[in-house]
Motif scaffolding. Structure first.
Motif, short mmCIF file in Angstrom:
data_model
loop_
_atom_site.label_atom_id
_atom_site.label_comp_id
_atom_site.label_asym_id
_atom_site.label_seq_id
_atom_site.Cartn_x
_atom_site.Cartn_y
_atom_site.Cartn_z
N ALA A 791 0.84 -1.20 0.00
CA ALA A 791 0.00 0.00 0.00
C ALA A 791 0.88 1.25 0.00
O ALA A 791 2.01 1.22 0.47
N ILE A 792 0.32 2.32 -0.54
CA ILE A 792 0.97 3.63 -0.43
C ILE A 792 0.69 4.16 0.96
O ILE A 792 -0.46 4.20 1.40
N GLY A 793 1.73 4.60 1.65
CA GLY A 793 1.54 5.11 3.01
C GLY A 793 1.92 6.57 3.12
O GLY A 793 2.76 7.07 2.38
N PHE A 794 1.27 7.24 4.03
CA PHE A 794 1.68 8.62 4.38
C PHE A 794 1.35 8.86 5.85
O PHE A 794 0.57 8.11 6.46
N VAL A 795 1.96 9.89 6.39
CA VAL A 795 1.79 10.21 7.82
C VAL A 795 1.21 11.61 7.95
O VAL A 795 1.65 12.55 7.28
N GLU A 796 0.21 11.76 8.78
CA GLU A 796 -0.33 13.07 9.14
C GLU A 796 -0.56 13.11 10.63
O GLU A 796 -1.17 12.18 11.19
N ALA A 797 -0.05 14.18 11.27
CA ALA A 797 -0.25 14.40 12.71
C ALA A 797 0.16 13.17 13.53
O ALA A 797 -0.47 12.85 14.54
N GLY A 798 1.18 12.45 13.07
CA GLY A 798 1.69 11.31 13.81
C GLY A 798 0.97 10.02 13.54
O GLY A 798 1.40 8.95 13.98
N ASP A 799 -0.15 10.06 12.81
CA ASP A 799 -0.88 8.84 12.47
C ASP A 799 -0.49 8.38 11.06
O ASP A 799 -0.07 9.18 10.23
N GLU A 800 -0.65 7.05 10.84
CA GLU A 800 -0.25 6.48 9.55
C GLU A 800 -1.48 6.07 8.75
O GLU A 800 -2.46 5.55 9.30
N PHE A 801 -1.40 6.32 7.43
CA PHE A 801 -2.52 6.07 6.53
C PHE A 801 -2.02 5.24 5.35
O PHE A 801 -0.91 5.46 4.85
N PHE A 802 -2.87 4.30 4.91
CA PHE A 802 -2.46 3.38 3.84
C PHE A 802 -3.57 3.30 2.79
O PHE A 802 -4.75 3.15 3.13
N ILE A 803 -3.15 3.39 1.54
CA ILE A 803 -4.08 3.23 0.42
C ILE A 803 -3.61 2.04 -0.40
O ILE A 803 -2.55 2.11 -1.06
N PRO A 804 -4.34 0.91 -0.37
CA PRO A 804 -3.93 -0.26 -1.18
C PRO A 804 -3.93 0.10 -2.67
O PRO A 804 -4.83 0.77 -3.16
N MET A 805 -2.89 -0.37 -3.35
CA MET A 805 -2.75 -0.04 -4.76
C MET A 805 -3.13 -1.19 -5.70
O MET A 805 -3.21 -1.00 -6.90
N ASP A 806 -3.33 -2.35 -5.15
CA ASP A 806 -3.79 -3.51 -5.93
C ASP A 806 -2.93 -3.75 -7.17
O ASP A 806 -3.44 -4.10 -8.23
N GLY A 807 -1.63 -3.54 -7.05
CA GLY A 807 -0.73 -3.81 -8.16
C GLY A 807 -0.82 -2.82 -9.30
O GLY A 807 -0.28 -3.05 -10.38
N ASN A 808 -1.51 -1.68 -9.06
CA ASN A 808 -1.70 -0.70 -10.14
C ASN A 808 -0.63 0.39 -10.15
O ASN A 808 -0.83 1.44 -10.76
N ILE A 809 0.48 0.14 -9.48
CA ILE A 809 1.51 1.17 -9.46
C ILE A 809 2.84 0.61 -9.95
O ILE A 809 3.07 -0.59 -9.94
N ASP A 810 3.71 1.50 -10.34
CA ASP A 810 5.08 1.17 -10.73
C ASP A 810 5.89 1.07 -9.44
O ASP A 810 6.21 2.09 -8.81
N VAL A 811 6.22 -0.16 -9.03
CA VAL A 811 6.89 -0.38 -7.74
C VAL A 811 8.23 0.35 -7.68
O VAL A 811 8.57 0.98 -6.67
N GLU A 812 8.99 0.29 -8.75
CA GLU A 812 10.31 0.94 -8.73
C GLU A 812 10.17 2.46 -8.59
O GLU A 812 10.90 3.09 -7.85
#
Length: 874
Positions: A791-812
């Motif tokens: 999943a793509i992850g990001f952090v806001e205000a100390g909390d972590e958020f994840f958006i599953p990409m289901d293989g639709n992204i360029d991993v490199e």
């Protein structure tokens, strides 16, 4: 209901201004049940037309008066114009010349008849233009500084001050305007930087043929008025000349060499020509040494018979000619250029001539003391307070005020001369005759034996009484208006007349009513162009305000002017600011159209409690800030706070949170609450944007004939939940991060995503799930304890958020992006750590700053951890 797709100011502004006028909303009468709020307009000259400075000044006054009116105060804004002696007389003289009539061919009465006709024809133009801006003055109270009662007050004050010994007549060195043909006060003289020439001339020593003393002067045309040459008695270069005389070049008249330590040994040649009639310092030197005075210039700046040479020539033509003749005679040693300051007339632009003249003066020493204390002790507050030092410096060095002007347009000085040359001062000719008979012992004297002084009073001698005289406080010191409205509340004016007008009004307030004339003075900046030049018709760098209003609407111009006009700071005008004001009008109009277009389904439940609770708290929080800005006269900041509340919080966020899906109905509660919010917004916007807000107020719902926004109740401060405001701030950052993921991965906005949240702190996202889902187009939100693989992850205000990409992204590509963000965050963490390891910083900085840096450190550490985990999951 059909709502126009675009806001059209032309269809709206005149309609509502006429309506406000017809219903008398601007009128004010003393009302013991209400707190008075009073502003007197800085009266523009009757010669004037609306310029950018007027636009700024009067917009601020209108903002203050409209807010006070909505607060339930008895708001009274008194308009009027100033007779502007010099400027108006110049206009009338020019008009007469076009008709082939010279002023000198007319009697005083004939000239004044023309002047009054001119005033009636052109004098009200600027006030009519102010109506286009939306100025909500009480037009029934319009005053003019030369109307009968106002002039009577001026004469009464002159007589009163004369009898107190504060006005006197005497010969003094004054600033003379040769073009206007009148004396000026120091404040009516404008210094201008220029390059000048210094001429070194040779004066031959009498009895020592071929021996010369060199004098440096910037005004060789005045040498015919020289009465001495001064040298320092300690200057060894001139010891042998003590007691000698020199000859004036070309003229040949002998004048003495005098000794005075006033002359600087180190400056120039160390020898000074003394010309008492044409230089203030020379005049004082002449008084000290009992020297004669020779005035070689007439009223218009031409050389008279006393000059002997160049008689009838203009002073500058005479300068050119005498320099040429001096050079031919071998008496011009050299000419040097130097940076100088030219003193010019504020009204005519003519170069000022220092000149000895019999004038009337007002002694200011006693009146200055209470006026100084009032400002220094904040009984009267200057905004911004930086002007207090300037005010004090002027008041500590105040000079007697030259109050007489050699003009016909103005209040004629009430001094009456007897046949023997003595005079009496009286409020009427009849009183003057009585005093003259008593003074002379001649009961046979008639009015025809008395001659009234030809001069008029300085324009400022009427306008310094303005806050009292507009309420007839001299005619009847205890009338109901003066007792109710005075002292006034706030004065809005430009810093350049802080001494011309503001200080003198304060003096008059204490002198004649023993009270300050106002409580606050808001000093605006000067409107300048992109090059920093003051906007003026002469430079051709000022747009026509009426053209701007026609193009962008009055509300657009008002807000545009205020966007960057903090008190006391100059405004660098840019038409883009006015465009921004117009765009703001359109933004509000479009928000109204959106709300007005919703259909209601009364059976729908309300899904927007969180959004509504948030906006109510956000409005109340912003309103506290807005009121604080008003209390500190930060009018521009107040507008910007309203702007953010409307554009960002209401339009960009709240409406997006609650608006129904396309062509779907909205629930009754949400619509009713949203309309209430919009009403409150229109109230806080109204002082800044009166036309648009009044239009929307009536379009929003049916109103009766008394329910006008201009008199609607100003909002009250109310409690707000800081917790929901802070939490929504985090939620909106999360939404922005989701949108950023979409943009960076080229994921269409209409494609739904899933979101997983790993809560690390105290934030509660449960009540905000529907908002996150709607604004981020999220199909499902889940709460997890572990990181999400792939999943793509990001952090806001100390909390972590994840958006599953289901293989639709360029991993490199994603790994590369995360690596760069990780390196940047580590660098940021390193800089924060360095700061916190610095003992001087930790020990010296406020606790709030230290706390903020530690929060940055914790957030960066959490973000690094999340980024490393995201990299590992890839």
């Amino acid at each position: 209901m059909s709502v126009s797709t675009k806001y059209n100011p032309r269809e709206v502004e005149q309609k509502w201004y006429d309506s406000w006028m017809q219903r008398g909303f601007f009128r004010s009468k003393p009302n013991p049940k209400k707190e008075p709020y009073t502003i007197v307009i800085p009266p523009p000259n009757v010669t004037g037309v609306l310029h950018m400075g007027h636009m700024l000044n009067n917009t601020i006054q209108d903002v203050l008066i409209r807010r006070a009116r909505m607060q339930g105060k008895e708001a009274c804004w008194v308009p009027g114009t100033d007779h502007a002696s010099i400027a108006t007389e110049a206009k009338v003289v020019a008009m007469l010349k076009e008709k082939g009539i010279e002023k000198s061919d007319l009697t005083r009465e004939e000239f004044l008849k023309y002047a009054w006709e001119w005033k009636e024809k052109y004098g009200g133009i600027i006030l009519e233009q102010l109506k286009k801006l939306g100025a909500s003055c009480d037009w029934d109270r319009t005053r003019f500084t030369m109307e009968k009662d106002m002039s009577a007050a001026v004469i009464e004050v002159f007589v009163d001050l004369y009898r107190k010994g504060k006005i006197y007549r005497g010969v003094r060195m004054v600033n003379w305007d040769p073009k206007g043909g009148t004396a000026l006060s120091d404040e009516e003289v404008i210094p201008k930087d220029t390059m000048a020439k210094m001429y070194h001339l040779q004066y031959e020593v009498v009895g020592q043929e071929g021996q010369y003393i060199t004098i440096a002067t910037s005004r060789p045309e005045t040498i015919m008025a020289d009465v001495a040459v001064a040298v320092n008695p300690n200057d060894e270069r001139y010891t042998q000349l003590h007691g000698k005389k020199v000859r004036i070049p070309l003229l040949g008249r002998e004048i003495p060499i005098i000794l005075d330590e006033y002359v600087s040994i180190d400056f120039g040649t160390g020898a000074l020509k003394v010309t008492p009639a044409h230089d203030l310092n020379d005049y004082e030197l002449g008084q000290k040494h009992n020297l004669p005075t020779i005035d070689i210039l007439d009223d218009a700046g031409f050389l008279n018979e006393k000059a002997v040479l160049y008689v009838g020539q203009d002073r500058f033509a005479a300068r050119r000619n005498i320099v040429k003749d001096l050079e031919e005679a071998g008496l011009l040693v050299k000419v040097e250029e130097y940076a100088s300051v030219l003193q010019t007339s504020e009204r005519t632009g003519a170069v000022i001539e220092p000149r000895l003249s019999m004038q009337w003066f007002c002694n200011m020493d006693d009146m200055a003391k209470p006026a100084m204390e009032a400002v220094m002790e904040d009984e009267i507050r200057l905004h911004p307070p930086k002007f207090k030092n300037m005010y004090r410096a002027w008041m500590e060095n105040i000079r007697d005020w030259c109050i007489s002007r050699q003009l016909w347009w103005g209040q004629q000085i009430p001094a009456y001369y007897l046949p023997d040359g003595s005079f009496v001062v009286a409020t009427t000719p009849e009183e003057a005759l009585h005093l003259a008979r008593k003074q002379s012992g001649n009961e046979a004297l008639q009015l025809s034996d008395l001659r009234q002084d030809e001069d008029v009073l300085d324009t400022w001698f009427s306008s310094w009484l303005w806050p009292i005289s507009v309420f007839d406080g001299f005619k009847d010191p205890d009338n109901k208006d003066i007792l109710y409205y005075y002292p006034t509340n706030d004065l809005v004016t430009a810093p350049e007349i802080l001494f011309f007008w503001v200080a003198r009004m304060i003096m008059a307030g204490y002198e004649f009513r023993n009270e300050p004339p106002f409580k606050n003075v808001y000093l605006t900046g000067i409107v300048r162009d992109a090059q920093g030049r003051k906007m003026s018709k002469q430079l051709g760098n000022s747009p026509d305000p009426l053209d701007l209003i026609d193009q962008y609407g009055a509300d657009g111009v008002r807000t545009g002017m205020l966007f960057s006009s903090q008190a006391g700071n100059d405004l660098m005008f840019d038409e883009k600011l006015i465009e921004q004001g117009r765009n703001f009008s359109n933004k509000i109009w479009n928000a109204f159209r959106l709300i007005k277009g919703w259909e209601v389904d009364e059976n729908l439940p309300c899904p927007n409690e969180t959004a509504m609770n948030w906006y109510e708290s956000r409005f109340n929080e912003a309103f506290v800030q807005i009121e604080d800005h008003f209390s500190k006269f930060r009018i521009s900041d107040a507008l910007l706070a309203v702007y953010k509340l409307v554009w960002d919080d209401f339009c960009s966020n709240y409406l997006e949170m609650i608006k129904p899906a396309y062509q779907q109905p909205i629930d009754k509660q949400t619509l009713a609450t949203t309309v209430d919010f919009l009403e409150k917004i229109l109230k806080v916007l109204h002082p800044f944007m009166p036309f648009l807000t009044e239009e929307l107020w009536h379009e929003l719902k049916e109103r009766n004939e008394k329910e006008y926004l201009i008199v609607a109740a100003w909002p009250k401060k109310d409690k707000f939940d800081k917790g929901i405001i802070d939490q929504m701030e985090v939620v909106l950052k999360v939404v922005a991060a989701i949108r950023n993921v979409r943009n960076s991965k080229n994921i269409p906005n209409n494609k739904q995503l899933e979101l997983s949240i790993k809560v690390m702190g105290q934030h509660n996202y449960e009540p905000f799930q529907s908002i996150i889902s709607k604004l981020g187009n999220i199909s499902e939100i889940s709460f997890v304890q572990e990181n999400l693989e792939g999943a793509i992850g990001f952090v806001e205000a100390g909390d972590e958020f994840f958006i599953p990409m289901d293989g639709n992204i360029d991993v490199e590509a994603e790994r590369d992006r995360l690596q760069k963000e990780l390196e940047y965050t580590k660098g940021f963490l390193n800089s924060v750590a360095k700061k916190l390891s610095n003992e001087r910083f930790v020990n010296g900085a406020p606790e709030a700053v230290i706390s903020n840096e530690r929060k940055k450190q914790a957030d960066a550490e959490a973000k690094i951890k999340a980024l490393e985990q995201s990299l590992a999951s890839l």
